[in-house]
Design a protein around this motif. Structure first.
Motif, short mmCIF file in Angstrom:
data_model
loop_
_atom_site.label_atom_id
_atom_site.label_comp_id
_atom_site.label_asym_id
_atom_site.label_seq_id
_atom_site.Cartn_x
_atom_site.Cartn_y
_atom_site.Cartn_z
N VAL A 100 0.85 -1.19 0.00
CA VAL A 100 0.00 0.00 0.00
C VAL A 100 0.89 1.24 0.00
O VAL A 100 2.06 1.18 0.36
CB VAL A 100 -0.95 0.02 1.21
CG1 VAL A 100 -1.96 -1.11 1.13
CG2 VAL A 100 -0.18 -0.05 2.53
N GLU A 101 0.31 2.34 -0.43
CA GLU A 101 1.02 3.61 -0.50
C GLU A 101 0.35 4.63 0.41
O GLU A 101 -0.87 4.58 0.63
CB GLU A 101 1.02 4.14 -1.95
CG GLU A 101 1.69 3.23 -2.95
CD GLU A 101 3.19 3.09 -2.74
OE1 GLU A 101 3.80 4.05 -2.18
OE2 GLU A 101 3.74 2.05 -3.11
N LEU A 102 1.13 5.56 0.91
CA LEU A 102 0.61 6.65 1.73
C LEU A 102 -0.56 7.31 1.01
O LEU A 102 -0.46 7.64 -0.17
CB LEU A 102 1.71 7.68 1.98
CG LEU A 102 1.30 8.94 2.75
CD1 LEU A 102 0.91 8.57 4.18
CD2 LEU A 102 2.43 9.94 2.75
N GLY A 103 -1.68 7.45 1.69
CA GLY A 103 -2.86 8.08 1.10
C GLY A 103 -3.86 7.11 0.49
O GLY A 103 -4.95 7.52 0.11
N ASP A 104 -3.50 5.82 0.38
CA ASP A 104 -4.47 4.85 -0.15
C ASP A 104 -5.71 4.84 0.75
O ASP A 104 -5.62 4.99 1.97
CB ASP A 104 -3.88 3.44 -0.18
CG ASP A 104 -2.96 3.20 -1.37
OD1 ASP A 104 -2.88 4.07 -2.25
OD2 ASP A 104 -2.32 2.13 -1.40
N GLN A 105 -6.86 4.66 0.13
CA GLN A 105 -8.11 4.56 0.88
C GLN A 105 -9.07 3.65 0.14
O GLN A 105 -8.93 3.42 -1.05
CB GLN A 105 -8.71 5.94 1.10
CG GLN A 105 -8.94 6.76 -0.14
CD GLN A 105 -9.34 8.18 0.19
OE1 GLN A 105 -10.00 8.44 1.19
NE2 GLN A 105 -8.95 9.11 -0.65
N GLY A 106 -10.03 3.12 0.86
CA GLY A 106 -11.01 2.22 0.27
C GLY A 106 -11.28 1.06 1.20
O GLY A 106 -11.35 1.23 2.42
N SER A 107 -11.40 -0.12 0.63
CA SER A 107 -11.69 -1.30 1.45
C SER A 107 -10.72 -2.43 1.12
O SER A 107 -10.12 -2.47 0.05
CB SER A 107 -13.14 -1.76 1.24
OG SER A 107 -13.33 -2.18 -0.09
N LEU A 108 -10.61 -3.33 2.07
CA LEU A 108 -9.74 -4.49 1.92
C LEU A 108 -10.44 -5.68 2.57
O LEU A 108 -10.81 -5.62 3.74
CB LEU A 108 -8.39 -4.24 2.61
CG LEU A 108 -7.45 -5.43 2.72
CD1 LEU A 108 -6.94 -5.84 1.35
CD2 LEU A 108 -6.30 -5.09 3.64
N LEU A 109 -10.65 -6.72 1.80
CA LEU A 109 -11.23 -7.95 2.32
C LEU A 109 -10.14 -9.00 2.35
O LEU A 109 -9.49 -9.25 1.33
CB LEU A 109 -12.39 -8.42 1.44
CG LEU A 109 -12.98 -9.78 1.79
CD1 LEU A 109 -13.65 -9.75 3.16
CD2 LEU A 109 -13.98 -10.20 0.73
#
Length: 83
Positions: free
Chosen positions: A55-64
């Motif tokens: 992942v990178e700084l600032g990533d957003q969303g969901s993770l299953l």
């Protein structure tokens, strides 16, 4: 599953016990770049580790993250980065 630990850049979280078929929801903020990882102990006391996506700084969303009955881990990220 016993002693589950989820590591992400700059922090981690976990749980002492998750029953078969249960869900664990947790909100976290990605404050660095690097890989995700999951470590857990199965019902027989064996420790398992799975490396996830980077992942990178600032990533957003969901993770299953799903662990099937045989212990196979699948990572399903749905992340965006508004940079």
């Amino acid at each position: 599953m016993h002693v589950m630990e989820f590591d992400y850049p700059s922090a981690s979280f976990g749980a002492n016990l998750l029953a078969t078929g249960s869900k664990f929801n947790y909100r976290f903020k990605i404050q660095g770049s690097g890989p995700l990882s999951l470590q857990y102990e199965d019902g027989s006391g064996h420790t398992h580790t799975s490396e996830g996506p980077k992942v990178e700084l600032g990533d957003q969303g969901s993770l299953l993250v799903n662990i099937d009955p045989r212990g196979a881990v699948t990572w399903n990220p749905a992340l965006t980065n508004p940079k």
